[in-house]
Design an enzyme around this catalytic site. Structure first.
Site, PDB file in Angstrom:
ATOM      1  N   HIS A 149     -10.179  -5.075  -3.410  1.00 31.88           N
ATOM      2  CA  HIS A 149      -8.854  -5.356  -2.843  1.00 31.88           C
ATOM      3  C   HIS A 149      -8.989  -5.761  -1.391  1.00 31.88           C
ATOM      4  O   HIS A 149      -9.811  -5.230  -0.658  1.00 31.88           O
ATOM      5  CB  HIS A 149      -7.927  -4.147  -2.970  1.00 31.88           C
ATOM      6  CG  HIS A 149      -8.538  -2.853  -2.525  1.00 31.88           C
ATOM      7  ND1 HIS A 149      -9.448  -2.169  -3.306  1.00 31.88           N
ATOM      8  CD2 HIS A 149      -8.398  -2.141  -1.394  1.00 31.88           C
ATOM      9  CE1 HIS A 149      -9.829  -1.078  -2.675  1.00 31.88           C
ATOM     10  NE2 HIS A 149      -9.221  -1.033  -1.502  1.00 31.88           N
TER      11      HIS A 149
ATOM     12  N   ASP B  99       0.850  -1.187   0.000  1.00 36.48           N
ATOM     13  CA  ASP B  99       0.000   0.000   0.000  1.00 36.48           C
ATOM     14  C   ASP B  99       0.889   1.241   0.000  1.00 36.48           C
ATOM     15  O   ASP B  99       1.900   1.299   0.694  1.00 36.48           O
ATOM     16  CB  ASP B  99      -0.927  -0.003   1.223  1.00 36.48           C
ATOM     17  CG  ASP B  99      -2.065   0.987   1.086  1.00 36.48           C
ATOM     18  OD1 ASP B  99      -3.223   0.544   0.976  1.00 36.48           O
ATOM     19  OD2 ASP B  99      -1.807   2.218   1.093  1.00 36.48           O
ATOM     20  N   ILE B 100       0.500   2.239  -0.756  1.00 32.24           N
ATOM     21  CA  ILE B 100       1.301   3.462  -0.897  1.00 32.24           C
ATOM     22  C   ILE B 100       1.283   4.301   0.381  1.00 32.24           C
ATOM     23  O   ILE B 100       2.179   5.121   0.601  1.00 32.24           O
ATOM     24  CB  ILE B 100       0.780   4.279  -2.112  1.00 32.24           C
ATOM     25  CG1 ILE B 100       1.860   5.192  -2.664  1.00 32.24           C
ATOM     26  CG2 ILE B 100      -0.478   5.056  -1.785  1.00 32.24           C
ATOM     27  CD1 ILE B 100       1.547   5.764  -4.036  1.00 32.24           C
TER      28      ILE B 100
ATOM     29  N   ASN C 241     -12.922  -2.996   2.403  1.00 32.47           N
ATOM     30  CA  ASN C 241     -13.832  -1.867   2.521  1.00 32.47           C
ATOM     31  C   ASN C 241     -14.809  -1.932   1.359  1.00 32.47           C
ATOM     32  O   ASN C 241     -14.401  -2.004   0.187  1.00 32.47           O
ATOM     33  CB  ASN C 241     -13.048  -0.545   2.497  1.00 32.47           C
ATOM     34  CG  ASN C 241     -12.211  -0.374   3.751  1.00 32.47           C
ATOM     35  OD1 ASN C 241     -12.671  -0.660   4.854  1.00 32.47           O
ATOM     36  ND2 ASN C 241     -10.971   0.058   3.597  1.00 32.47           N
TER      37      ASN C 241
ATOM     38  N   HIS D 292      -7.020  -5.739   2.143  1.00 36.88           N
ATOM     39  CA  HIS D 292      -5.897  -5.178   2.888  1.00 36.88           C
ATOM     40  C   HIS D 292      -5.377  -6.274   3.821  1.00 36.88           C
ATOM     41  O   HIS D 292      -6.153  -6.813   4.623  1.00 36.88           O
ATOM     42  CB  HIS D 292      -6.340  -4.001   3.768  1.00 36.88           C
ATOM     43  CG  HIS D 292      -6.872  -2.812   3.027  1.00 36.88           C
ATOM     44  ND1 HIS D 292      -6.159  -1.648   2.873  1.00 36.88           N
ATOM     45  CD2 HIS D 292      -8.070  -2.597   2.421  1.00 36.88           C
ATOM     46  CE1 HIS D 292      -6.883  -0.767   2.210  1.00 36.88           C
ATOM     47  NE2 HIS D 292      -8.052  -1.310   1.927  1.00 36.88           N
TER      48      HIS D 292
ATOM     49  N   GLY E 183     -15.591   3.492   3.331  1.00 38.90           N
ATOM     50  CA  GLY E 183     -14.501   4.289   2.788  1.00 38.90           C
ATOM     51  C   GLY E 183     -13.771   3.642   1.633  1.00 38.90           C
ATOM     52  O   GLY E 183     -12.579   3.892   1.431  1.00 38.90           O
ATOM     53  N   GLN E 184     -14.463   2.802   0.855  1.00 39.00           N
ATOM     54  CA  GLN E 184     -13.792   2.214  -0.318  1.00 39.00           C
ATOM     55  C   GLN E 184     -13.445   3.330  -1.297  1.00 39.00           C
ATOM     56  O   GLN E 184     -14.324   3.981  -1.853  1.00 39.00           O
ATOM     57  CB  GLN E 184     -14.680   1.169  -1.008  1.00 39.00           C
ATOM     58  CG  GLN E 184     -13.980   0.531  -2.217  1.00 39.00           C
ATOM     59  CD  GLN E 184     -14.805  -0.561  -2.897  1.00 39.00           C
ATOM     60  OE1 GLN E 184     -15.958  -0.813  -2.536  1.00 39.00           O
ATOM     61  NE2 GLN E 184     -14.214  -1.211  -3.883  1.00 39.00           N
TER      62      GLN E 184
HETATM   63  P1  AMP Z   1      -9.778   1.494   0.173  1.00 36.52           P
HETATM   64  O1  AMP Z   1     -10.015   2.723   0.997  1.00 36.52           O
HETATM   65  O2  AMP Z   1     -10.155   0.235   0.872  1.00 36.52           O
HETATM   66  O3  AMP Z   1     -10.384   1.613  -1.207  1.00 36.52           O
HETATM   67  O4  AMP Z   1      -8.205   1.405   0.006  1.00 36.52           O
HETATM   68  C1  AMP Z   1      -7.501   1.929  -1.071  1.00 36.52           C
HETATM   69  C2  AMP Z   1      -6.056   1.787  -0.716  1.00 36.52           C
HETATM   70  O5  AMP Z   1      -5.285   1.964  -1.887  1.00 36.52           O
HETATM   71  C3  AMP Z   1      -5.562   2.832   0.288  1.00 36.52           C
HETATM   72  O6  AMP Z   1      -5.047   2.163   1.440  1.00 36.52           O
HETATM   73  C4  AMP Z   1      -4.495   3.595  -0.479  1.00 36.52           C
HETATM   74  O7  AMP Z   1      -3.401   3.992   0.337  1.00 36.52           O
HETATM   75  C5  AMP Z   1      -4.084   2.584  -1.528  1.00 36.52           C
HETATM   76  N1  AMP Z   1      -3.526   3.149  -2.747  1.00 36.52           N
HETATM   77  C6  AMP Z   1      -4.011   4.171  -3.480  1.00 36.52           C
HETATM   78  N2  AMP Z   1      -3.242   4.390  -4.554  1.00 36.52           N
HETATM   79  C7  AMP Z   1      -2.236   3.472  -4.507  1.00 36.52           C
HETATM   80  C8  AMP Z   1      -1.125   3.184  -5.342  1.00 36.52           C
HETATM   81  N3  AMP Z   1      -0.850   3.888  -6.461  1.00 36.52           N
HETATM   82  N4  AMP Z   1      -0.274   2.176  -4.972  1.00 36.52           N
HETATM   83  C9  AMP Z   1      -0.524   1.472  -3.854  1.00 36.52           C
HETATM   84  N5  AMP Z   1      -1.581   1.685  -3.030  1.00 36.52           N
HETATM   85  C10 AMP Z   1      -2.425   2.679  -3.350  1.00 36.52           C
END
Ligand code: AMP
Ligand code: ZN
Length: 111
Positions: free
Chosen positions: A97, A29-30, A84, A99, A90-91
């Site tokens: 995906h 995760d970024i 999520n 986590h 908060g998706q």
């Molecule tokens: P969600 O809120 O469950 O949709 O989670 C989306 C996740 O994607 C968050 O934890 C972000 O930090 C992660 N995210 C967004 N952009 C990137 C990216 N380019 N590379 C890796 N993770 C990302």
């Protein structure tokens, strides 16, 4: 293609990939919320968990998470798997995906 995670799958956007096979991709995760914070996704685009229920890749996703947890040494200490779904959870990215979180004591209940 407008989906962020499909662009990562297609190598159009860089990511720190930790596992890849024909149907599953895992990458860091970024914005990690724990020492281990990996996103595990099906390569076939589905928006939400609603569609995943029909897919055989579901067992592969869990197998990858189990394998990564063991490799990263959080299988004994414990970890959390989160999906999520939708607005209230908060998706932010509409490509399903999981986590995989661990490496520290995780608060419960979540905020
Ligand atoms: P969600 O809120 O469950 O949709 O989670 C989306 C996740 O994607 C968050 O934890 C972000 O930090 C992660 N995210 C967004 N952009 C990137 C990216 N380019 N590379 C890796 N993770 C990302
Ligand atoms: Zn996608």
């Amino acid at each position: 293609m407008s989906c962020l995670f499909c662009k990562i799958i297609a190598n159009e956007i860089p990511a720190s990939k930790v596992y890849e096979d024909v149907g599953v991709l895992a990458f860091n995760d970024i914005a990690p919320q724990a020492p281990v914070h990996i996103l595990v996704i099906p390569k076939k685009h589905v928006d939400t968990v609603d569609e995943l229920i029909e897919m055989s890749v579901i067992s592969d996703l869990f197998a990858v998470m189990k394998k990564l947890a063991a490799e990263l040494g959080i299988d004994k200490s414990g970890y959390r798997i989160v999906i999520n779904h939708g607005q209230d959870a908060g998706q932010a990215v509409p490509h399903l995906h999981f986590h995989l979180l661990g490496g520290r004591k995780l608060a419960w209940p979540p905020g």
